[in-house]
Design an enzyme around this catalytic site. Structure first.
Site, short mmCIF file in Angstrom:
data_model
loop_
_atom_site.label_atom_id
_atom_site.label_comp_id
_atom_site.label_asym_id
_atom_site.label_seq_id
_atom_site.Cartn_x
_atom_site.Cartn_y
_atom_site.Cartn_z
N GLY A 479 2.56 6.65 -5.57
CA GLY A 479 2.05 7.86 -5.91
C GLY A 479 1.33 7.57 -7.32
N GLY A 481 -1.07 9.99 -10.15
CA GLY A 481 -1.49 11.39 -10.49
C GLY A 481 -1.85 11.13 -12.06
N SER A 485 0.71 6.03 -12.48
CA SER A 485 1.12 5.63 -11.10
C SER A 485 2.50 5.36 -10.99
CB SER A 485 0.44 4.20 -10.69
OG SER A 485 -1.09 4.28 -11.31
N LYS A 503 7.44 3.51 -13.09
CA LYS A 503 6.29 4.64 -13.13
C LYS A 503 5.71 3.89 -14.47
CE LYS A 503 9.08 7.91 -11.37
NZ LYS A 503 9.61 9.05 -11.64
N ASP A 592 13.73 18.58 -1.76
CA ASP A 592 15.14 18.62 -2.28
C ASP A 592 15.42 18.83 -3.50
OD1 ASP A 592 17.88 18.44 -1.59
OD2 ASP A 592 17.88 16.21 -1.79
#
Ligand SMILES: *[C@@H]1O[C@H](CO)[C@@H](O)[C@H](O)[C@H]1NC(C)=O
Ligand SMILES: *[C@@H]1O[C@H](CO)[C@@H](O)[C@H](O)[C@H]1NC(C)=O
Ligand SMILES: *[C@@H]1O[C@H](CO)[C@@H](O)[C@H](O)[C@H]1NC(C)=O
Ligand SMILES: *[C@@H]1O[C@H](CO)[C@@H](O)[C@H](O)[C@H]1NC(C)=O
Ligand SMILES: *[C@@H]1O[C@H](CO)[C@@H](O)[C@H](O)[C@H]1NC(C)=O
Ligand SMILES: *[C@@H]1O[C@H](CO)[C@@H](O)[C@H](O)[C@H]1NC(C)=O
Ligand SMILES: *[C@@H]1O[C@H](CO)[C@@H](O)[C@H](O)[C@H]1NC(C)=O
Ligand SMILES: *[C@@H]1O[C@H](CO)[C@@H](O)[C@H](O)[C@H]1NC(C)=O
Ligand SMILES: *[C@@H]1O[C@H](CO)[C@@H](O)[C@H](O)[C@H]1NC(C)=O
Length: 764
Positions: A479, A481, A485, A503, A592
């Site tokens: 991912g 954003g 990353s 991250k 979730d």
């Protein structure tokens, strides 16, 4: 005079202020009686039975709850005051009150009155105090109120009033307090305000009032509090304000004021000066250092330049110095350590947009440890401060928030940090420290709930991460954003192979959220320009579910999260969702979201347990689920999505809404108490807006150290939050809020609460 009055018997004349004196006949007390009954008839809700005595024939009118009568002269037996504060009364305000001729005080604050403010009230000639704060009154402020020429206090805070402040108010010669905070007022302050020569407090914060601040305010020589914060004022600060030698609080924060701060050295009584969040330029004026009564000095979030004056060290009474987010440069003056009363120091983020320009430099004085032991906030992040951190900082044993990250600090991290037992937040990343984190820091929390933290806390090096993620290989990128990353990886910890998410923060993105970082754990081995920050999830505080429903025991007491922490968590979770939803090339859907998946680190920063990461790092977690849980078990999925159906971003937003309701009511969506078919959402929805106190988590309502006004502001903030929760969990997906809108609103609410806190500092 009396005779003349006796001769005027026409019933209609007592409708007007100008001919208000009513003969003291039995008829007129009957009028009071009937009028009060009319008033009562418009009260549709009275949950506490406050008006039960009203109309009971065995109780005289003057003994009804909240009713006070005159005892002498022609007022004898007449209603002179109505005081029904905080009784949760629901209804509209009867215009008939205008018939209570001798009414001096009409106090109905903290109820649920709605509808308009009846213009007829302008006919109550004797009215001196009108307090309708904290209700839901709409419409305009009737100009007719200016006919009540004896007005001393008008308080209409926290309603939904619109339109302008009536210029007619300037003909109220006795007015001392005009408090209209937290409404929807627009227009300008009439320049005729200069005629209110007795005005002591003008409180207009949280409206949309615009225009320039009238120079005429400078002629209100008795003015003591001037609070115009959080409006749309523009232009310059009028130099005439410098004439206000009795002024104790000047609050202009969060407007669009420009140019430099004018010479206001005449403000010799000033204890609060808050000009934060404007577009002010120029230097910090030297005369500020002469305002010896100053307790709070807030100039943050402007474009102020130059140095922090050495002479600010003269302000012996200062408890808050907030200069963050300006363009200040030069050394941190050593004289700050003379500020014996200081509790909160914010000098972070002094840089122009181009990173690196204009920052505070130099070393922290060795005498930092001479600051008050009451210091709570020590925030110097994002500057270019060099040298070592003085050991003396360990003397400031009440420090709770220390942010020194992103500077040029070097040398060892002082062992004395271990003496700071109250530390909530310690950010040191982005510096040039050598050595490792002193073990004393890891021992600072004696809470048995967190005693396992050192075992759970794996410290990793950059090299280990490179190895864990196969050199941050693109096939491990799961991912990316706006914050940076996310890579998956695998590493050995305590002899076990564990999967982790790594991250990598993009620190050129200012304000890269803390949601994903526990900086203390990440920074040490890296130079700030090398590796921006890596993420290491460090989660000793378990999860939100635990805090909401089981509540950890500390010092023998069950602990509850306070309002500001809950709001911060709500914001962290919303930022995390926004981040996931915006990630490229494909958005990530959480699927979730529920409190048990919101993990809290030692700073109570929320981390959304995405991708099953939570399950690895928490001892109680289900170790079996691994990456498969990226698909997620179903948390609170909106009915239409159903089990097994496509879950989507809107499903996340729905779950977020329910989570918000759970956080602020303290009730699980599955609680039985809602009854058949009535879920948490409905339970909250029908309590909005008026009955909110009855559904809010009682621990939030019990935070009673605040003054009443503050407590009410808090309820109004919680109301707004619950409304967001209800909107996010709207069952028709088309009506859902976007997570980014929810986030923005929550940030607004947080800022509002913070501003309120500033106002309270004086009373500390
Ligand atoms: C009226 O007040 C009296 C005295 O307080 C009380 O005993 C009685 O119950 C009240 N009547 C009603 C109808 O509430
Ligand atoms: C005041 O009382 C008079 C006479 O009872 C009545 O006609 C009038 O409507 C009342 N005024 C208001 C504003 O209700
Ligand atoms: C004040 O009262 C007078 C007399 O009743 C009336 O003519 C005038 O319009 C009122 N002023 C305002 C601003 O309502
Ligand atoms: C102020 O005006 C802005 C823009 O018109 C609007 O978005 C905002 O909601 C208003 N705020 C208040 C408190 O009325
Ligand atoms: C200010 O207050 C003082 C004392 O209350 C009073 O004597 C004085 O007249 C007031 N100033 C003005 C301009 O009304
Ligand atoms: C108030 O301030 C202005 C501008 O600073 C000044 O010209 C004026 O003389 C002052 N007025 C009084 C009454 O002190
Ligand atoms: C501060 O006060 C001193 C003593 O009254 C005075 O001499 C000095 O000029 C003042 N400084 C400023 C910048 O106003
Ligand atoms: C202030 O701190 C310095 C250096 O730590 C120390 O030598 C000095 O005695 C302290 N001064 C006071 C007044 O406490
Ligand atoms: C980091 O953020 C900046 C500013 O938004 C952006 O220009 C840059 O491309 C980002 N870098 C990465 C590696 O995403």
């Amino acid at each position: 005079m009396v005779l003349l009055r006796e001769s005027i018997l026409l019933p209609f004349v007592f409708l007007t202020c100008s001919v208000a004196s009513l003969p003291p006949t039995a008829t007129s007390t009957t009028t009071d009686y009937l009028t009060l009954m009319l008033f009562k008839s418009l009260v549709k809700g009275d949950p506490m039975g406050a008006l039960a005595s009203w109309g009971n024939l065995s109780i005289p009118m003057c003994q009804w709850r909240g009713v006070a009568c005159g005892s002498r002269g022609h007022r004898r037996g007449h209603v002179v005051a109505l005081d029904l504060t905080g009784l949760n009364l629901l209804g509209t305000i009867s215009p008939a009150l205008a018939n209570i001729t001798y009414l001096r005080r009409l106090n109905l604050p903290q109820n649920r009155f709605y509808g308009i403010l009846p213009p007829e009230l302008g006919n109550i000639h004797d009215l001196e105090t009108l307090d309708l704060s904290y209700n839901s009154i709409e419409g305009q402020i009737p100009p007719s109120l200016s006919n009540c020429s004896r007005f001393v206090e008008i308080l209409l805070d926290s309603n939904k009033l619109q339109g302008e402040i009536p210029s007619e108010f300037s003909s109220l010669p006795n007015l001392q307090l005009l408090s209209l905070r937290n409404n929807r007022l627009t227009g300008r302050i009439p320049s005729s305000i200069g005629r209110l020569v007795n005005l002591k407090s003008l409180l207009l914060t949280f409206n949309n009032i615009t225009g320039e601040i009238p120079a005429e305010i400078g002629s209100l020589e008795n003015l003591s509090t001037l609070d115009l914060g959080s409006n749309q004022f523009f232009g310059t600060i009028p130099p005439s304000l410098g004439n206000l030698s009795h002024l104790t609080a000047l609050i202009f924060s969060n407007n669009n004021l420009e140019q430099s701060i004018p010479p206001l050295q005449g403000l010799l009584s000033l204890s609060i000066l808050d000009l934060g969040q404007n577009n002010l330029k120029g230097n910090i004026p030297a005369w500020i250092a002469n305002l010896s009564s100053l307790v709070t000095l807030i100039l943050e979030k402007n474009s102020l330049e130059g140095n922090i004056l050495e002479s600010l060290g003269n302000l012996e009474m200062l408890t808050t110095l907030a200069l963050k987010q300006n363009n200040l440069q030069g050394h941190v003056p050593h004289s700050i350590t003379n500020l014996y009363s200081l509790k909160n120091l914010y000098i972070g983020f002094n840089e122009l947009e181009e990173i690196g320009a204009n920052r505070l430099t130099g070393e922290l004085p060795d005498s930092v440890g001479n600051l008050s032991t009451n210091m709570k906030y020590f925030i110097t992040n994002h500057n270019s401060i060099t040298g070592g951190i003085p050991e003396g900082i360990g003397n400031l044993v009440n420090l709770q928030f220390v942010e020194m990250n992103n500077n040029l600090f070097e040398g060892p991290i002082p062992d004395s940090f271990g003496r700071l037992k109250k530390l909530n937040q310690l950010y040191l990343s982005g510096n040039k420290f050598s050595g490792s984190i002193p073990s004393s820091i890891e021992r600072t929390k004696s809470n048995p709930e967190t005693s396992l933290t050192s075992e759970q806390h794996i410290r990793v090096s950059y090299a280990e991460l490179v190895s864990a993620t196969n050199g941050f290989a693109s096939e491990n990128l799961i991912g990316a954003g706006s914050f940076g990353s996310v890579y998956k990886g695998s590493m050995t910890s305590n002899g076990q192979q564990q999967e982790v998410a790594v991250k990598v923060l993009n620190l050129t993105q200012r304000g890269a959220s803390h949601s994903f970082v526990a900086e203390l754990c990440s920074s040490i081995d890296f130079h700030r320009d090398n590796f921006k920050a890596l993420v290491y999830e460090f989660l000793p505080n378990r999860n939100l579910d635990h805090w909401l429903h089981q509540r950890p025991i500390e010092d023998g007491e069950r602990k509850a999260l306070d309002l500001s922490v809950r709001i911060r968590i709500a914001i962290d979770v919303a930022s995390a969702l926004e981040y996931l939803h915006q990630s490229k090339p494909l958005p990530i859907v959480h699927c979730d979201l529920k409190p048990s998946n919101v993990l809290l680190d030692r700073n109570m920063v929320a981390h959304v347990g995405d991708f099953g990461l939570a399950r690895f790092l928490h001892q109680d977690a289900d170790k079996s689920s691994g990456w498969a849980s990226m698909r997620g078990t179903i948390g609170y999925v909106a009915p239409e999505y159903g089990l097994g159906n496509e879950v989507s971003m809107q499903g996340d937003v729905y779950s977020y809404g329910i989570l918000l309701l759970e956080v602020f009511t303290g009730k699980r969506p599955t609680d039985n108490e809602f009854g058949e078919g009535l879920g948490l959402r409905k339970y909250v929805e029908i309590a909005l807006p008026g009955r909110v106190t009855s559904v809010v988590d009682r621990h939030l309502v019990q935070e009673t150290e605040d003054g009443e006004g503050i407590a009410d502001m808090k309820i109004s903030c919680i109301t707004s939050i619950l409304r967001i929760g209800v909107q996010c969990s709207e069952e028709a997906p088309a009506d859902h809020m976007q997570i980014s809108d929810a986030l923005k609103e929550l940030q607004g609410i947080r800022d509002k609460l913070q501003n309120i806190k500033h106002l309270c500092i004086e009373g500390e």
